[in-house]
Design a protein around this motif. Sequence first.
Motif: not given
Length: 249
Positions: A61-66, A97-101, A130-137
Amino acid sequence: MRRRPGIGGLQTAAAARDQYRLLGENVAKLRTDLMKEQLATFRSQLEDFARKHKNEIRKNPTFRSQFHEMCAKVGVDPLASNKGFWAELLGIGDFYYELGVQIVDICLATRAHNGGLINLQELCKLLRPRRKSDRELVSEDDCFRAISKLKVLGSGFEVISVGKKKLVRSVPTELNKDHNQILELAQAQGFVTVDEVERRLSWTSGRAIDALDTLLDDGLAMIDDGHRDGKRRYWFPCVSSITSVLADS
């Protein structure tokens, strides 16, 4: 007596001004072309960076924000469309989109308890199971970006700041200054009393009761009359941890 410039002098001055103007336009065009070239180079490098680090962008998530910050600096919006280069490369459009839902589901499920106003941190906590795994934090920044895309629904979805907290609003309720001050005051304990509002905000009893009754009517507050001192507590789930308890029960 000072002599006025002749026709020849005026023509020379006008020609000089035209030359300076043309020179200025040429310099401006060169700068614009250079900036366009630099932006094209940056975007190309950004695409190479995204290809190389796409797994990290998806997982961290941090890398994604940057990464989003870098995109913004060169005028790229990976969330602008679910189709195209960025969506195909990173799957970012589908992710948000999935997160928004899921955010909409949580807001609807907790609306009866919090009146459509939920703490952003609390929302993130409720999202984790609700997230499937740590990959989707997901981070608060991810939630903020997903919510910004929900505005097109026209249902009042947005993030607002009240004091030091960020709250997610899912109903088109407008909060005025008095309501915001009460919510900010409630952040210390999760509730307020009429006496506390009068004392801390230097309000009259009528002003405090009117604002609290409005928040109560809007479903943002809950009444607790079970205390020995006889003072009514106005609890606000959006600034306390009540939401998570209710959602789990």
